[in-house]
Design an enzyme around this catalytic site. Structure first.
Site, PDB file in Angstrom:
ATOM      1  N   ASP A   7      -5.627  11.325 -14.923  1.00 43.37           N
ATOM      2  CA  ASP A   7      -4.741  10.455 -14.148  1.00 43.37           C
ATOM      3  C   ASP A   7      -5.542   9.797 -13.031  1.00 43.37           C
ATOM      4  O   ASP A   7      -6.567  10.319 -12.597  1.00 43.37           O
ATOM      5  CB  ASP A   7      -3.622  11.287 -13.493  1.00 43.37           C
ATOM      6  CG  ASP A   7      -2.493  11.613 -14.462  1.00 43.37           C
ATOM      7  OD1 ASP A   7      -2.429  11.010 -15.542  1.00 43.37           O
ATOM      8  OD2 ASP A   7      -1.677  12.492 -14.122  1.00 43.37           O
ATOM      9  N   ARG A  23      -5.847   3.999 -20.287  1.00 44.38           N
ATOM     10  CA  ARG A  23      -4.433   3.776 -19.955  1.00 44.38           C
ATOM     11  C   ARG A  23      -4.369   2.767 -18.814  1.00 44.38           C
ATOM     12  O   ARG A  23      -4.947   2.996 -17.747  1.00 44.38           O
ATOM     13  CB  ARG A  23      -3.788   5.090 -19.510  1.00 44.38           C
ATOM     14  CG  ARG A  23      -2.357   4.920 -19.018  1.00 44.38           C
ATOM     15  CD  ARG A  23      -1.855   6.156 -18.285  1.00 44.38           C
ATOM     16  NE  ARG A  23      -1.857   7.334 -19.130  1.00 44.38           N
ATOM     17  CZ  ARG A  23      -1.814   8.585 -18.657  1.00 44.38           C
ATOM     18  NH1 ARG A  23      -1.772   8.794 -17.354  1.00 44.38           N
ATOM     19  NH2 ARG A  23      -1.820   9.603 -19.480  1.00 44.38           N
TER      20      ARG A  23
HETATM   21  P1  FDA Z   1       8.140  -1.650 -12.963  1.00 42.35           P
HETATM   22  O1  FDA Z   1       8.055  -0.669 -11.868  1.00 42.35           O
HETATM   23  O2  FDA Z   1       8.157  -3.100 -12.593  1.00 42.35           O
HETATM   24  O3  FDA Z   1       9.376  -1.298 -13.847  1.00 42.35           O
HETATM   25  C1  FDA Z   1       9.798  -2.105 -14.942  1.00 42.35           C
HETATM   26  C2  FDA Z   1      11.158  -1.596 -15.400  1.00 42.35           C
HETATM   27  O4  FDA Z   1      11.037  -0.264 -15.893  1.00 42.35           O
HETATM   28  C3  FDA Z   1      12.192  -1.459 -14.289  1.00 42.35           C
HETATM   29  O5  FDA Z   1      12.868  -2.682 -14.071  1.00 42.35           O
HETATM   30  C4  FDA Z   1      13.086  -0.371 -14.836  1.00 42.35           C
HETATM   31  O6  FDA Z   1      13.928  -0.881 -15.827  1.00 42.35           O
HETATM   32  C5  FDA Z   1      12.106   0.564 -15.479  1.00 42.35           C
HETATM   33  N1  FDA Z   1      11.600   1.607 -14.547  1.00 42.35           N
HETATM   34  C6  FDA Z   1      10.376   1.647 -14.001  1.00 42.35           C
HETATM   35  N2  FDA Z   1      10.240   2.766 -13.233  1.00 42.35           N
HETATM   36  C7  FDA Z   1      11.406   3.408 -13.288  1.00 42.35           C
HETATM   37  C8  FDA Z   1      11.879   4.603 -12.731  1.00 42.35           C
HETATM   38  N3  FDA Z   1      11.112   5.372 -11.944  1.00 42.35           N
HETATM   39  N4  FDA Z   1      13.151   5.006 -12.990  1.00 42.35           N
HETATM   40  C9  FDA Z   1      13.939   4.249 -13.785  1.00 42.35           C
HETATM   41  N5  FDA Z   1      13.535   3.077 -14.369  1.00 42.35           N
HETATM   42  C10 FDA Z   1      12.299   2.662 -14.118  1.00 42.35           C
HETATM   43  N6  FDA Z   1       0.340   5.399 -11.837  1.00 42.35           N
HETATM   44  C11 FDA Z   1      -0.791   5.734 -11.192  1.00 42.35           C
HETATM   45  O7  FDA Z   1      -1.029   5.236 -10.085  1.00 42.35           O
HETATM   46  N7  FDA Z   1      -1.677   6.622 -11.758  1.00 42.35           N
HETATM   47  C12 FDA Z   1      -1.470   7.156 -12.990  1.00 42.35           C
HETATM   48  O8  FDA Z   1      -2.296   7.941 -13.464  1.00 42.35           O
HETATM   49  C13 FDA Z   1      -0.293   6.804 -13.685  1.00 42.35           C
HETATM   50  N8  FDA Z   1      -0.025   7.306 -14.918  1.00 42.35           N
HETATM   51  C14 FDA Z   1       1.035   6.799 -15.630  1.00 42.35           C
HETATM   52  C15 FDA Z   1       1.233   7.187 -16.951  1.00 42.35           C
HETATM   53  C16 FDA Z   1       2.234   6.609 -17.705  1.00 42.35           C
HETATM   54  C17 FDA Z   1       2.395   7.018 -19.129  1.00 42.35           C
HETATM   55  C18 FDA Z   1       3.098   5.646 -17.115  1.00 42.35           C
HETATM   56  C19 FDA Z   1       4.185   4.976 -17.913  1.00 42.35           C
HETATM   57  C20 FDA Z   1       2.932   5.285 -15.812  1.00 42.35           C
HETATM   58  C21 FDA Z   1       1.927   5.868 -15.046  1.00 42.35           C
HETATM   59  N9  FDA Z   1       1.762   5.528 -13.717  1.00 42.35           N
HETATM   60  C22 FDA Z   1       0.607   5.911 -13.073  1.00 42.35           C
HETATM   61  C23 FDA Z   1       2.849   4.844 -12.971  1.00 42.35           C
HETATM   62  C24 FDA Z   1       2.686   3.333 -12.959  1.00 42.35           C
HETATM   63  O9  FDA Z   1       1.583   2.970 -12.173  1.00 42.35           O
HETATM   64  C25 FDA Z   1       3.943   2.648 -12.401  1.00 42.35           C
HETATM   65  O10 FDA Z   1       4.140   3.059 -11.091  1.00 42.35           O
HETATM   66  C26 FDA Z   1       5.199   2.903 -13.198  1.00 42.35           C
HETATM   67  O11 FDA Z   1       4.945   2.941 -14.565  1.00 42.35           O
HETATM   68  C27 FDA Z   1       6.236   1.800 -12.955  1.00 42.35           C
HETATM   69  O12 FDA Z   1       5.693   0.571 -13.329  1.00 42.35           O
HETATM   70  P2  FDA Z   1       6.186  -0.299 -14.606  1.00 42.35           P
HETATM   71  O13 FDA Z   1       4.957  -0.873 -15.233  1.00 42.35           O
HETATM   72  O14 FDA Z   1       7.021   0.501 -15.475  1.00 42.35           O
HETATM   73  O15 FDA Z   1       6.915  -1.533 -13.971  1.00 42.35           O
END
Ligand code: FDA
Length: 311
Positions: free
Chosen positions: A137, A187
């Site tokens: 991570d 990732r």
């Molecule tokens: P965004 O936050 O814009 O969300 C898009 C849409 O997804 C939202 O409109 C909603 O519908 C849904 N959604 C997103 N988050 C939600 C929540 N918490 N609850 C409900 N709905 C939600 N970060 C990091 O800094 N280091 C890491 O090692 C990792 N590892 C990691 C692994 C995996 C498998 C994932 C999916 C994510 C991470 N992250 C991470 C977290 C990542 O950086 C980010 O903060 C989250 O994925 C939210 O970003 P989105 O790309 O989903 O977009």
């Protein structure tokens, strides 16, 4: 970005708020949505349930910023027990583990980096022996350089070790170029920490654009991009880029968090895409939960209500 994001993320650093939240029964609605359980058995069960739905898993034993060697060692033991549990159930083909270096020693004073590297080696060796792998991570920007250094060292012995890059950091396009080589699993996520403007994009649109630029590099490269987002537009962009670069399904994968857009996870898998769900487990869920609440401030009131109802 939401105006609430920085104050909510600030709570992640508050020991008082952590102690209060952790002292309340963990089985609240919001915690359980993101963290399916505290025990190894719960984590293995979650991986088995996902496998039954055609989804892969990556399991994270919760904990970060460990300042105590014994706790770092206990975390390594927890991963070893988990890998054994997954192997016993025949789940290691579809389930890997995600590890935070600060949970296994990176934040220890003095030779923390060496301790974390040695601990990571132990976990990678156990994973490799069971036919699976580790992804490191990525934490806040003060740990980026050291995390990538440890990754390079690990990859000499365990080339399948996955990296995480955060699109919001200014440096990440360069890191994508450096890591887009054959056999490299990367990732790509937006990034979950409260970072200063000197090192990171802070506007949502800028972050999304940076994500697309990074994804273009990874999709055009020779490694395995792991597209970690729930953002519907970015999922579409990833599918379009995969088609444009002639990548077959399985040469890249989607990754989403446990409890977030589960229907979309299943829809993509049913369409033949490779989908991996990030499953955190353990009792130290506080920091993880705060980051999830910062992404979705409307969950904060739900969380507050469930805490009050547990009194
Ligand atoms: P965004 O936050 O814009 O969300 C898009 C849409 O997804 C939202 O409109 C909603 O519908 C849904 N959604 C997103 N988050 C939600 C929540 N918490 N609850 C409900 N709905 C939600 N970060 C990091 O800094 N280091 C890491 O090692 C990792 N590892 C990691 C692994 C995996 C498998 C994932 C999916 C994510 C991470 N992250 C991470 C977290 C990542 O950086 C980010 O903060 C989250 O994925 C939210 O970003 P989105 O790309 O989903 O977009």
């Amino acid at each position: 970005m939401s105006v609430l994001r920085a104050p909510i993320l600030g709570l992640a650093r508050s020991d008082r708020a952590r102690r209060l939240a952790e002292s309340l029964p963990a089985a609240t609605r919001v915690v359980r949505r993101y963290v399916p359980g505290e025990s190894t058995a719960a984590a293995v069960q979650a991986a088995a349930a996902l496998a039954g739905d055609g989804l892969h898993a990556t399991l994270d034993y919760l904990g970060e910023d460990t300042r105590d060697l014994a706790r770092a060692e206990a975390t390594v033991e927890a991963y070893l027990t988990l890998l054994e549990g997954l192997a016993e159930r025949g789940l290691t083909r579809g389930a890997e583990v995600s590890v935070k270096l600060s949970a296994i020693g990176l934040a220890l004073p003095g030779d923390g980096r060496e301790i974390a590297l040695e601990h990571a080696r132990t976990i990678c060796a156990a994973a490799g022996a069971r036919g699976t792998a580790v992804t490191l991570d990525m934490e806040d920007h003060t740990a980026t350089e050291e995390t990538l250094e440890v990754l390079h060292e690990l990859r000499r012995e365990f080339p399948e070790t996955g990296a995480v890059l955060q699109a919001y950091l200014h440096r990440t396009e360069d890191d994508c170029r450096a890591l887009a080589y054959e056999g490299s699993r990367v990732r790509l996520c937006k990034g979950a920490y409260d970072e200063p403007e000197e090192v990171a994009y802070v506007e949502r649109r800028e972050i999304d654009r940076a994500f697309v630029r990074c994804l273009r590099i990874l999709m055009a490269g020779r490694g395995t991009p792991m597209v970690a987002t729930h953002d519907p537009r970015l999922v579409e962009v990833a599918l379009a880029l995969a088609a444009r670069t002639g990548r077959p399904q399985g040469s890249y994968e989607f990754q989403m968090l446990h409890g977030v857009r589960p229907d979309e996870q299943r829809r993509l898998a049913a369409a033949g895409e490779s989908v991996r769900v990030y499953v955190p487990y353990g009792s130290q869920w506080y920091g993880y939960l705060v980051r999830r609440l910062a992404e979705r401030p409307r969950n904060l009131s739900l969380f507050a209500t469930s805490l009050l109802s547990t009194k």
